[in-house]
Design an enzyme around this catalytic site. Structure first.
Site, PDB file in Angstrom:
ATOM      1  N   SER A   1       0.832  -1.215   0.000  1.00 45.05           N
ATOM      2  CA  SER A   1       0.000   0.000   0.000  1.00 45.05           C
ATOM      3  C   SER A   1       0.860   1.255   0.000  1.00 45.05           C
ATOM      4  O   SER A   1       0.349   2.361   0.092  1.00 45.05           O
ATOM      5  CB  SER A   1      -0.897   0.007   1.240  1.00 45.05           C
ATOM      6  OG  SER A   1      -0.110  -0.011   2.416  1.00 45.05           O
TER       7      SER A   1
ATOM      8  N   ASN B   1      -0.659  -2.201  13.640  1.00 42.04           N
ATOM      9  CA  ASN B   1      -2.118  -2.078  13.771  1.00 42.04           C
ATOM     10  C   ASN B   1      -2.522  -0.830  14.555  1.00 42.04           C
ATOM     11  O   ASN B   1      -3.422  -0.092  14.142  1.00 42.04           O
ATOM     12  CB  ASN B   1      -2.702  -3.333  14.424  1.00 42.04           C
ATOM     13  CG  ASN B   1      -2.479  -4.567  13.567  1.00 42.04           C
ATOM     14  OD1 ASN B   1      -1.998  -4.460  12.438  1.00 42.04           O
ATOM     15  ND2 ASN B   1      -2.800  -5.734  14.103  1.00 42.04           N
TER      16      ASN B   1
ATOM     17  N   THR C   1     -41.201  25.939  -6.387  1.00 41.64           N
ATOM     18  CA  THR C   1     -41.411  24.579  -5.870  1.00 41.64           C
ATOM     19  C   THR C   1     -41.753  23.771  -7.113  1.00 41.64           C
ATOM     20  O   THR C   1     -42.397  24.294  -8.039  1.00 41.64           O
ATOM     21  CB  THR C   1     -42.559  24.494  -4.844  1.00 41.64           C
ATOM     22  OG1 THR C   1     -43.760  24.930  -5.472  1.00 41.64           O
ATOM     23  CG2 THR C   1     -42.287  25.372  -3.617  1.00 41.64           C
ATOM     24  N   HIS C   2     -41.295  22.547  -7.152  1.00 42.45           N
ATOM     25  CA  HIS C   2     -41.472  21.694  -8.339  1.00 42.45           C
ATOM     26  C   HIS C   2     -40.873  22.347  -9.584  1.00 42.45           C
ATOM     27  O   HIS C   2     -41.290  22.069 -10.694  1.00 42.45           O
ATOM     28  CB  HIS C   2     -42.950  21.384  -8.592  1.00 42.45           C
ATOM     29  CG  HIS C   2     -43.693  20.989  -7.353  1.00 42.45           C
ATOM     30  ND1 HIS C   2     -43.739  19.697  -6.882  1.00 42.45           N
ATOM     31  CD2 HIS C   2     -44.373  21.740  -6.438  1.00 42.45           C
ATOM     32  CE1 HIS C   2     -44.452  19.657  -5.754  1.00 42.45           C
ATOM     33  NE2 HIS C   2     -44.829  20.886  -5.451  1.00 42.45           N
TER      34      HIS C   2
ATOM     35  N   SER D   1     -16.657  24.599 -26.338  1.00 36.80           N
ATOM     36  CA  SER D   1     -16.882  23.335 -27.022  1.00 36.80           C
ATOM     37  C   SER D   1     -15.896  23.224 -28.168  1.00 36.80           C
ATOM     38  O   SER D   1     -15.536  24.230 -28.782  1.00 36.80           O
ATOM     39  CB  SER D   1     -18.312  23.300 -27.555  1.00 36.80           C
ATOM     40  OG  SER D   1     -18.419  22.381 -28.617  1.00 36.80           O
TER      41      SER D   1
ATOM     42  N   LYS E   1     -20.338  28.122 -27.519  1.00 30.29           N
ATOM     43  CA  LYS E   1     -20.598  27.567 -26.196  1.00 30.29           C
ATOM     44  C   LYS E   1     -19.749  28.138 -25.073  1.00 30.29           C
ATOM     45  O   LYS E   1     -18.564  28.386 -25.237  1.00 30.29           O
ATOM     46  CB  LYS E   1     -20.377  26.057 -26.230  1.00 30.29           C
ATOM     47  CG  LYS E   1     -21.389  25.341 -27.085  1.00 30.29           C
ATOM     48  CD  LYS E   1     -22.727  25.212 -26.403  1.00 30.29           C
ATOM     49  CE  LYS E   1     -22.745  23.922 -25.624  1.00 30.29           C
ATOM     50  NZ  LYS E   1     -24.036  23.733 -24.984  1.00 30.29           N
TER      51      LYS E   1
ATOM     52  N   ASN F   1     -19.742  26.688 -21.232  1.00 35.67           N
ATOM     53  CA  ASN F   1     -20.396  25.682 -20.392  1.00 35.67           C
ATOM     54  C   ASN F   1     -19.978  25.795 -18.923  1.00 35.67           C
ATOM     55  O   ASN F   1     -18.809  26.030 -18.636  1.00 35.67           O
ATOM     56  CB  ASN F   1     -20.042  24.278 -20.892  1.00 35.67           C
ATOM     57  CG  ASN F   1     -20.543  24.034 -22.305  1.00 35.67           C
ATOM     58  OD1 ASN F   1     -21.586  24.547 -22.694  1.00 35.67           O
ATOM     59  ND2 ASN F   1     -19.786  23.274 -23.073  1.00 35.67           N
TER      60      ASN F   1
ATOM     61  N   GLU G   1     -21.033  21.495 -12.855  1.00 33.15           N
ATOM     62  CA  GLU G   1     -21.404  20.162 -13.352  1.00 33.15           C
ATOM     63  C   GLU G   1     -20.468  19.110 -12.764  1.00 33.15           C
ATOM     64  O   GLU G   1     -20.894  18.021 -12.361  1.00 33.15           O
ATOM     65  CB  GLU G   1     -21.347  20.120 -14.874  1.00 33.15           C
ATOM     66  CG  GLU G   1     -22.479  20.906 -15.518  1.00 33.15           C
ATOM     67  CD  GLU G   1     -22.327  21.025 -17.023  1.00 33.15           C
ATOM     68  OE1 GLU G   1     -21.807  20.093 -17.659  1.00 33.15           O
ATOM     69  OE2 GLU G   1     -22.713  22.078 -17.564  1.00 33.15           O
TER      70      GLU G   1
ATOM     71  N   TYR H   1      -8.020  -6.578  14.242  1.00 34.83           N
ATOM     72  CA  TYR H   1      -7.538  -6.058  12.968  1.00 34.83           C
ATOM     73  C   TYR H   1      -7.597  -7.097  11.855  1.00 34.83           C
ATOM     74  O   TYR H   1      -7.258  -8.263  12.063  1.00 34.83           O
ATOM     75  CB  TYR H   1      -6.078  -5.563  13.099  1.00 34.83           C
ATOM     76  CG  TYR H   1      -5.534  -5.039  11.784  1.00 34.83           C
ATOM     77  CD1 TYR H   1      -5.783  -3.738  11.378  1.00 34.83           C
ATOM     78  CD2 TYR H   1      -4.828  -5.876  10.921  1.00 34.83           C
ATOM     79  CE1 TYR H   1      -5.336  -3.268  10.164  1.00 34.83           C
ATOM     80  CE2 TYR H   1      -4.366  -5.421   9.699  1.00 34.83           C
ATOM     81  CZ  TYR H   1      -4.625  -4.116   9.316  1.00 34.83           C
ATOM     82  OH  TYR H   1      -4.187  -3.668   8.112  1.00 34.83           O
TER      83      TYR H   1
ATOM     84  N   GLN I   1      -6.643  -2.037   5.266  1.00 32.88           N
ATOM     85  CA  GLN I   1      -5.699  -1.301   4.428  1.00 32.88           C
ATOM     86  C   GLN I   1      -6.418  -0.600   3.274  1.00 32.88           C
ATOM     87  O   GLN I   1      -5.936   0.389   2.739  1.00 32.88           O
ATOM     88  CB  GLN I   1      -4.639  -2.278   3.887  1.00 32.88           C
ATOM     89  CG  GLN I   1      -3.565  -1.615   3.043  1.00 32.88           C
ATOM     90  CD  GLN I   1      -2.330  -2.502   2.933  1.00 32.88           C
ATOM     91  OE1 GLN I   1      -1.606  -2.677   3.896  1.00 32.88           O
ATOM     92  NE2 GLN I   1      -2.116  -3.071   1.772  1.00 32.88           N
TER      93      GLN I   1
ATOM     94  N   LYS J   1      -7.767   3.536   2.864  1.00 31.22           N
ATOM     95  CA  LYS J   1      -7.014   4.753   2.520  1.00 31.22           C
ATOM     96  C   LYS J   1      -7.570   5.477   1.292  1.00 31.22           C
ATOM     97  O   LYS J   1      -7.808   6.678   1.322  1.00 31.22           O
ATOM     98  CB  LYS J   1      -5.542   4.437   2.240  1.00 31.22           C
ATOM     99  CG  LYS J   1      -4.860   3.514   3.227  1.00 31.22           C
ATOM    100  CD  LYS J   1      -4.456   4.207   4.493  1.00 31.22           C
ATOM    101  CE  LYS J   1      -3.897   3.204   5.486  1.00 31.22           C
ATOM    102  NZ  LYS J   1      -4.698   1.981   5.714  1.00 31.22           N
TER     103      LYS J   1
HETATM  104  N1  ARG Z   1      -0.746  -1.068   5.966  1.00 30.10           N
HETATM  105  C1  ARG Z   1      -1.571  -1.573   7.009  1.00 30.10           C
HETATM  106  C2  ARG Z   1      -2.936  -0.861   6.990  1.00 30.10           C
HETATM  107  O1  ARG Z   1      -3.086   0.044   6.290  1.00 30.10           O
HETATM  108  C3  ARG Z   1      -0.933  -1.348   8.332  1.00 30.10           C
HETATM  109  C4  ARG Z   1      -1.268  -2.389   9.343  1.00 30.10           C
HETATM  110  C5  ARG Z   1      -0.760  -3.700   8.887  1.00 30.10           C
HETATM  111  N2  ARG Z   1      -0.887  -4.678   9.878  1.00 30.10           N
HETATM  112  C6  ARG Z   1      -0.753  -5.959   9.607  1.00 30.10           C
HETATM  113  N3  ARG Z   1      -0.857  -6.776  10.576  1.00 30.10           N
HETATM  114  N4  ARG Z   1      -0.544  -6.392   8.401  1.00 30.10           N
HETATM  115  O2  ARG Z   1      -3.850  -1.246   7.655  1.00 30.10           O
END
Ligand code: ARG
Length: 462
Positions: free
Chosen positions: A24, A111, A156-157, A278, A284, A286, A291, A318, A323, A326
């Site tokens: 990640s 964790n 309204t409407h 456009s 145009k 826009n 939007e 956990y 993960q 994010k």
């Molecule tokens: N990259 C992990 C997360 O975003 C961190 C925690 C990972 N913990 C584990 N036991 N693999 O949650």
């Protein structure tokens, strides 16, 4: 195998695909600075509790300062094989300072580390979004101040209903955004709890001082249960729900801006710098920004569903599922932040066209209710008054004219039994100004009330 934090347990390396699937780091490296901040607080506490030495702490501080520098300069070598932001930074620290770096993770797990990073980071973003909300409210209030008495049709409407003032209309959005601010600040209270100390899930056997870490990092409370601390992501969900409401409000406003800018309506014009042309139609201009804001609301709603779904099937404590929190969270923050910033800029550049608003308000019998109210004030029961005015409107529709185009005798004809109740002053009730001025209770559209509401809205920004 080199570089993996648990390599001794395993007899074969991860395939390239599994590395990519589990890594990640190219998403969560965004948390690098809060990760360092939290690590320094943890290390400080460890030293104060004599779990690591002062010398270790000083080395960790030096190493982290250099790492921060490398990241700022774009020279830090982020490695996929090191999985995430935590392991990347820890590995670099150990390269730089040796054994002291290896001691940093004492009494801690990724964790509780990631849960802490997320909360620290989100707290800062909430504060930023809060200032952006205030800025947008300020810009809307400034525009409303110029249009306390500018009249447009209220709908309204999407059918003409009654005249309202444009300042009043804008203040409706100020109210929505004020509630959005409150929601964010309320959510912040629950974001600002410290998970560190929960370690992997059960806490740690070291004599740690969690309160000290909370004080160093500015957390109001400790997460009270270690299993809950590492596993729930309800704070990301709550934030995203608040963000979805902000976007929903901006999306409604966007819809109106698009409509108002249509040449068929022509109530406003947006500055050129917020519009595009456009590639085929030379004429145009826009309204792309509203939007897109309307469209991006869908992303944030999607992120909310993604996070709810992420958490719903997870047993304590956990799980790696987390993960995946994010991207939806980061995308939500980015979308809301950019949208609020661009709106503050765009709203301050709105060109209002009061003549078009007024012309529209004069069509569609917007003061028919006022005529009925006039009759009621003269003793006619409301239902009868409603029926009589409906009759008058029908006459006007047939003749393609406005209520004000009828003569006094023609108006009197709608109430044959009580014609004398209708006097020449009736025409003042049919004017747009008369209509808005009569709604002078708190929350009403009369210019004097709009001014009071404006003052209160401005006061609330302080
Ligand atoms: N990259 C992990 C997360 O975003 C961190 C925690 C990972 N913990 C584990 N036991 N693999 O949650």
């Amino acid at each position: 195998k080199k570089g993996e934090a648990w390599s001794a347990r395993f007899s074969e390396p991860l395939s390239e695909l599994v590395q990519r699937y589990t890594s990640s780091v190219f998403v969560d490296k965004r948390l690098a600075f809060v990760d360092i901040e939290a690590s320094l607080a943890h290390a400080t506490m460890l030293a104060e509790c004599a779990i690591i030495s002062l010398d270790d702490l000083n080395q960790i501080k030096h190493g982290m300062a250099q790492i921060r520098d490398e990241i700022e300069r774009g020279e830090f070598n982020w490695q996929l094989i090191l999985e995430d932001v935590h392991l990347n930074i820890e590995a670099r620290l150990t390269t730089l300072i040796g054994d002291a770096g290896k001691r940093l993770h004492t009494g801690r797990s990724r964790n509780d580390q990631i849960a802490t990073d997320m909360r620290l980071w989100l707290r800062g973003e909430i504060d930023h979004i809060h200032t952006l909300l205030i800025e947008l409210r300020r810009v809307l209030i400034d525009l409303a101040q110029h249009h306390v008495a500018t009249i447009l049709p209220g709908f309204t409407h999407l059918q003409v209903a009654q005249p309202v003032t444009f300042g009043h209309h804008l203040l409706a959005y100020v109210e929505m955004l004020a509630r959005d601010s409150e929601r964010l600040l309320d959510c912040r209270k629950r974001v600002n709890h410290l998970p560190l100390g929960a370690a992997a899930l059960a806490g740690t056997s070291y004599p740690i001082d969690r309160q000290r870490v909370a004080d160093l990092l500015g957390f109001d409370k400790l997460c009270a249960n270690s299993l809950d601390a590492v596993s729930d992501r309800d704070f990301t969900i709550e934030f995203t729900a608040a963000a979805a409401l902000i976007m929903t409000h901006l999306s409604r406003f966007s819809e109106e801006l698009v409509l108002w800018m249509s040449p068929r309506v022509g109530f406003i014009d947006l500055a050129d710098r917020f519009c595009t042309g456009s590639s085929i139609m030379p004429q145009k201009k826009n309204p792309d920004i509203p939007e897109l804001a309307r469209g991006k609301t869908g992303r944030v709603n999607g992120n909310l569903i993604a996070l709810l779904t992420l958490v719903k099937g997870q047993p304590l404590a956990y799980n790696k599922d987390n993960q995946e929190d994010k991207e939806p969270l980061f995308d939500t923050v980015d979308t809301v932040t950019d949208t609020l910033r661009i709106f503050a800029d765009m709203v301050s550049g709105i060109e209002v066209k009061p003549a078009a608003m007024r012309a529209a308000a004069l069509q569609g019998y917007a003061t028919a209710t006022d005529l009925a109210d006039y009759l009621v004030k003269r003793g006619v029961p409301f239902r009868d008054a409603h029926e009589a005015v409906a009759h008058a409107v029908r006459v006007c529709v047939e003749r393609d004219c406005n209520l004000t185009d009828l003569t006094l005798d023609e108006l009197r004809a709608i109430l044959p039994e009580n014609a004398s109740l209708i006097e020449p002053e009736v025409f003042s009730y049919l004017t747009l100004e008369g209509s808005v001025a009569s709604r002078r209770h708190p929350g009403g559209t009369a210019p004097e009330q709009v001014q009071l509401a404006l003052n209160a809205a401005r006061e609330a920004l302080k």
